[in-house]
Design a protein around this motif. Structure first.
Motif, PDB file in Angstrom:
ATOM      1  N   HIS A  36       0.772  -1.335  -0.109  1.00 22.92           N
ATOM      2  CA  HIS A  36       0.234   0.267   0.143  1.00 22.92           C
ATOM      3  C   HIS A  36       0.718   1.260  -0.067  1.00 22.92           C
ATOM      4  O   HIS A  36       0.861   2.065  -1.281  1.00 22.92           O
ATOM      5  CB  HIS A  36      -1.340   0.048   1.372  1.00 22.92           C
ATOM      6  CG  HIS A  36      -2.119  -1.035   1.114  1.00 22.92           C
ATOM      7  ND1 HIS A  36      -2.123  -1.751   1.470  1.00 22.92           N
ATOM      8  CD2 HIS A  36      -3.269  -0.779   1.050  1.00 22.92           C
ATOM      9  CE1 HIS A  36      -3.426  -2.748   1.364  1.00 22.92           C
ATOM     10  NE2 HIS A  36      -3.988  -2.067   0.344  1.00 22.92           N
ATOM     11  N   LYS A  37       1.800   0.703   0.718  1.00 22.38           N
ATOM     12  CA  LYS A  37       2.860   2.303   1.147  1.00 22.38           C
ATOM     13  C   LYS A  37       3.197   3.044  -0.258  1.00 22.38           C
ATOM     14  O   LYS A  37       3.415   4.837  -0.149  1.00 22.38           O
ATOM     15  CB  LYS A  37       3.539   2.694   2.976  1.00 22.38           C
ATOM     16  CG  LYS A  37       3.579   3.835   3.100  1.00 22.38           C
ATOM     17  CD  LYS A  37       4.258   3.603   4.383  1.00 22.38           C
ATOM     18  CE  LYS A  37       5.858   5.167   4.892  1.00 22.38           C
ATOM     19  NZ  LYS A  37       6.074   4.528   5.333  1.00 22.38           N
ATOM     20  N   THR A  38       3.953   1.976  -0.360  1.00 22.40           N
ATOM     21  CA  THR A  38       4.947   2.940  -1.455  1.00 22.40           C
ATOM     22  C   THR A  38       4.534   1.739  -3.036  1.00 22.40           C
ATOM     23  O   THR A  38       4.503   2.657  -3.936  1.00 22.40           O
ATOM     24  CB  THR A  38       6.456   1.933  -1.242  1.00 22.40           C
ATOM     25  OG1 THR A  38       7.136   1.856   0.552  1.00 22.40           O
ATOM     26  CG2 THR A  38       7.428   3.014  -2.215  1.00 22.40           C
ATOM     27  N   GLY A  39       4.055   0.627  -2.702  1.00 19.14           N
ATOM     28  CA  GLY A  39       3.550   0.062  -3.520  1.00 19.14           C
ATOM     29  C   GLY A  39       3.130   0.392  -4.508  1.00 19.14           C
ATOM     30  O   GLY A  39       2.649   0.302  -5.977  1.00 19.14           O
ATOM     31  N   ALA A  40       1.909   1.222  -4.067  1.00 19.45           N
ATOM     32  CA  ALA A  40       0.712   1.532  -4.907  1.00 19.45           C
ATOM     33  C   ALA A  40       1.092   1.919  -5.961  1.00 19.45           C
ATOM     34  O   ALA A  40       0.576   2.390  -6.511  1.00 19.45           O
ATOM     35  CB  ALA A  40      -0.288   1.716  -4.420  1.00 19.45           C
ATOM     36  N   LEU A  41       1.422   3.253  -5.421  1.00 18.57           N
ATOM     37  CA  LEU A  41       1.772   4.449  -6.315  1.00 18.57           C
ATOM     38  C   LEU A  41       2.964   3.919  -7.117  1.00 18.57           C
ATOM     39  O   LEU A  41       2.904   4.786  -8.398  1.00 18.57           O
ATOM     40  CB  LEU A  41       2.294   5.607  -5.617  1.00 18.57           C
ATOM     41  CG  LEU A  41       2.568   6.986  -5.994  1.00 18.57           C
ATOM     42  CD1 LEU A  41       1.072   7.176  -6.368  1.00 18.57           C
ATOM     43  CD2 LEU A  41       2.913   8.221  -5.311  1.00 18.57           C
ATOM     44  N   ILE A  42       3.609   3.366  -6.745  1.00 20.32           N
ATOM     45  CA  ILE A  42       5.082   3.207  -7.723  1.00 20.32           C
ATOM     46  C   ILE A  42       4.457   2.265  -8.921  1.00 20.32           C
ATOM     47  O   ILE A  42       4.256   2.017 -10.400  1.00 20.32           O
ATOM     48  CB  ILE A  42       5.950   2.135  -7.119  1.00 20.32           C
ATOM     49  CG1 ILE A  42       7.264   2.820  -6.647  1.00 20.32           C
ATOM     50  CG2 ILE A  42       6.713   1.007  -8.059  1.00 20.32           C
ATOM     51  CD1 ILE A  42       8.100   2.364  -5.523  1.00 20.32           C
ATOM     52  N   ARG A  43       3.383   1.587  -8.805  1.00 26.56           N
ATOM     53  CA  ARG A  43       2.213   0.389  -9.458  1.00 26.56           C
ATOM     54  C   ARG A  43       1.737   1.649 -10.413  1.00 26.56           C
ATOM     55  O   ARG A  43       1.872   1.240 -11.680  1.00 26.56           O
ATOM     56  CB  ARG A  43       1.804  -0.253  -8.771  1.00 26.56           C
ATOM     57  CG  ARG A  43       1.154  -1.372 -10.014  1.00 26.56           C
ATOM     58  CD  ARG A  43      -0.061  -2.149  -8.693  1.00 26.56           C
ATOM     59  NE  ARG A  43      -0.996  -2.661  -9.652  1.00 26.56           N
ATOM     60  CZ  ARG A  43      -2.336  -3.887  -8.854  1.00 26.56           C
ATOM     61  NH1 ARG A  43      -2.351  -2.657  -8.028  1.00 26.56           N
ATOM     62  NH2 ARG A  43      -3.207  -3.573  -9.593  1.00 26.56           N
ATOM     63  N   ALA A  44       1.175   2.293 -10.072  1.00 25.59           N
ATOM     64  CA  ALA A  44       0.703   3.397 -10.700  1.00 25.59           C
ATOM     65  C   ALA A  44       1.688   4.087 -11.037  1.00 25.59           C
ATOM     66  O   ALA A  44       0.868   4.229 -12.621  1.00 25.59           O
ATOM     67  CB  ALA A  44      -0.180   4.551  -9.776  1.00 25.59           C
ATOM     68  N   ALA A  45       2.870   4.825 -11.486  1.00 24.49           N
ATOM     69  CA  ALA A  45       3.558   4.976 -12.491  1.00 24.49           C
ATOM     70  C   ALA A  45       3.782   4.309 -13.453  1.00 24.49           C
ATOM     71  O   ALA A  45       3.701   5.097 -14.741  1.00 24.49           O
ATOM     72  CB  ALA A  45       4.682   5.210 -11.492  1.00 24.49           C
ATOM     73  N   VAL A  46       4.118   3.030 -13.257  1.00 24.89           N
ATOM     74  CA  VAL A  46       3.942   1.946 -14.268  1.00 24.89           C
ATOM     75  C   VAL A  46       3.013   1.947 -15.348  1.00 24.89           C
ATOM     76  O   VAL A  46       2.735   2.004 -16.229  1.00 24.89           O
ATOM     77  CB  VAL A  46       4.372   0.642 -14.157  1.00 24.89           C
ATOM     78  CG1 VAL A  46       4.685  -0.200 -15.130  1.00 24.89           C
ATOM     79  CG2 VAL A  46       5.721   1.168 -13.985  1.00 24.89           C
ATOM     80  N   LEU A  47       1.777   2.111 -14.616  1.00 23.28           N
ATOM     81  CA  LEU A  47       0.600   1.740 -15.758  1.00 23.28           C
ATOM     82  C   LEU A  47      -0.130   2.638 -16.300  1.00 23.28           C
ATOM     83  O   LEU A  47      -0.674   3.155 -17.152  1.00 23.28           O
ATOM     84  CB  LEU A  47      -0.512   1.457 -14.597  1.00 23.28           C
ATOM     85  CG  LEU A  47      -0.451  -0.323 -14.291  1.00 23.28           C
ATOM     86  CD1 LEU A  47      -1.861  -0.573 -12.791  1.00 23.28           C
ATOM     87  CD2 LEU A  47      -0.776  -1.258 -14.870  1.00 23.28           C
ATOM     88  N   LEU A  48       0.237   3.841 -15.586  1.00 20.97           N
ATOM     89  CA  LEU A  48       0.120   4.865 -16.500  1.00 20.97           C
ATOM     90  C   LEU A  48       1.250   5.498 -17.327  1.00 20.97           C
ATOM     91  O   LEU A  48       0.688   6.087 -18.451  1.00 20.97           O
ATOM     92  CB  LEU A  48       0.064   6.219 -15.438  1.00 20.97           C
ATOM     93  CG  LEU A  48      -0.969   7.218 -14.428  1.00 20.97           C
ATOM     94  CD1 LEU A  48      -1.534   6.214 -13.945  1.00 20.97           C
ATOM     95  CD2 LEU A  48      -1.044   8.228 -13.592  1.00 20.97           C
ATOM     96  N   GLY A  49       2.124   4.799 -17.423  1.00 25.42           N
ATOM     97  CA  GLY A  49       2.661   5.452 -18.762  1.00 25.42           C
ATOM     98  C   GLY A  49       2.813   4.165 -19.406  1.00 25.42           C
ATOM     99  O   GLY A  49       2.272   4.804 -20.645  1.00 25.42           O
TER     100      GLY A  49
END
Lengths: 297, 297
Positions: free
Chosen positions: A182-195
């Protein structure tokens, strides 16, 4: 570890992120100027820009359009920076140093830090909702929804809440993983998916990116825990050893240093495997996995 | 002042807002449960729901679809509630009472209040970006962009920053108006516009709604200042007289009570005039203007 061409690509993309953020944030002379100045102070001129780099690397897979990709990268970075500003406040981690500079509540004041974080979060959704930004409005909505879900109470903010509740407690490795997913992973995942969403990819390719991103999110946190335990404050640009000082559970406190490093290698391998069939377009994503596992700060 | 049918409509729409918010917020048993419980504590069971009411009233003009309209109303209210939670924190107004209940940092703690505000802001964009919510994805993007611009550093958060900078200073009526057009007006304007965008309106009708909404935003603040100066804490459900105590400039401190009341009447008249050609569909908007100018708390 990383080949010279990757270092060059990384430096270029970091500059690209810096330029895009500079253009995306309101100018420091625009009213209310103190707020805008403080938003720029904390966002610009620092940071490894891991999330924008991941978005740009994924954008090479999706052949993303430049404007959409840069907005996506900036939006994710604004969310990340807002979370740092609030996390550093006295009622949370009470930290005075970030990216080698005084934190916002130290440089300005607490009320300004609160508003800077609030306004940076809004800025992320403002950037990503600009009319006509993506060729396809439905894809743009999907990117917005992905970012919102990654950032909110069942994503990053939820991870912060779990973190708050875990201080001084015995937690299991499984619980630690849930917190970091949640804390770190969710936003890193979003970075890749948004790309990925900034271009045009089929669902199978997006699924592969997502699998890669989940591994990278955990990997990033494992390496962060190792660095927090082993590097010094000057190298990190933020207070080192603070997890141990705050009695926070980490991968290092649960697994030990050597096992944590092995776990990091295993996660990097899984990340690379997830995108094995994407071919040459995924070169930068593979290099990012190697970079993250071997980073020194 | 308001006809009985309006009181009935208002009570129904307040219940509608409550039901929609209850359904929109994550359940208190979903992890992280303390965060979700606190989000629900501060959002549900209180408040006049002026912004949802305005969205619903504008939705009658646009013949909005129910799901889009309720999501729009909830999104605006989540932004409003997040701003109250952060505004009440010790580093801002340091208030202990809101909507007749202890504020979040009093009932829980400061770190939780910070995260509750953060997560409620994200929740707003999460709700409004749900795939397929509006029939038309471009219109939905426009609603998201409108909300983001109203909430950020050049909207509500910017107004808060201007407010912070004005404490204890002499400011002019024009400067006070700029502050309120941002701090309160921007989000009230968004509430009306989102109600319009949740259905299908031409640009001229949207422009009329916007003109109405600008007057209502200022009107709301003028009345708030009058009530802060004249009502007691029990009636308001929040600490009365705190603007004077905090040495904050208000309409009452600049214009006096009698002139402030005249200004409120004039703004209500202008609001009604702006939507004069919209006919019967705008009945509730007209009634809302009368309600706001004559409200007692």
């Amino acid at each position: 570890m990383s080949d010279p061409r990757f270092s060059e690509w990384m430096a270029q993309q970091q500059q690209r992120a810096e330029r895009a953020l500079d253009a995306a944030l309101p100018g420091a002379t625009i009213a209310p100027s103190r707020l805008h100045e403080a938003m720029r102070y904390t966002t610009l001129g620092g940071g490894k820009r891991v999330r924008p780099l991941l978005a740009f690397a994924a954008g090479e897979v999706s052949k993303a359009c430049t404007a959409a990709l840069e907005a996506a990268a900036c939006a994710v970075e604004c969310i990340h920076v807002y979370s740092l500003v609030h996390d550093d406040m006295p009622c949370m981690d009470d930290d005075s140093l970030r990216r080698g500079k005084p934190t916002v509540h130290v440089q300005y004041d607490e009320a300004t830090a609160l508003l800077v974080g609030d306004a940076l979060q809004t800025q992320a959704f403002d950037l990503l909702s600009a009319p006509g930004l993506f060729g396809d409005a439905s894809r743009q909505l999907r990117a917005l929804h992905t970012l919102a879900q990654a950032s909110g109470s069942r994503g990053m903010a939820g991870g912060q809440a779990i973190d708050l509740g875990s201080v001084g407690k015995e937690i299991s490795l499984a619980e630690l993983e849930v917190m970091h997913l949640h804390k770190t992973g969710a936003l890193i995942r979003a970075a890749v998916l948004l790309g990925g969403l900034a271009g045009d990819l089929n669902d199978e390719a997006l699924r592969q990116l997502d699998q890669y991103a989940k591994c990278i999110g955990l990997l990033f946190q494992v390496v962060d825990d190792v660095l927090d335990a082993t590097a010094d404050t000057a190298t990190l640009g933020k207070t080192a050893g603070k997890d141990a000082a705050n009695n926070k559970p980490t991968y290092v406190s649960l697994l030990g240093l050597s096992e944590s490093r092995k776990l990091a290698e295993e996660l990097a391998r899984q990340a690379e495997e997830a995108i094995a069939t994407l071919g040459d377009r995924a070169l930068r994503l593979r290099e990012m996995a190697r970079y993250i596992v071997s980073r020194q700060f």
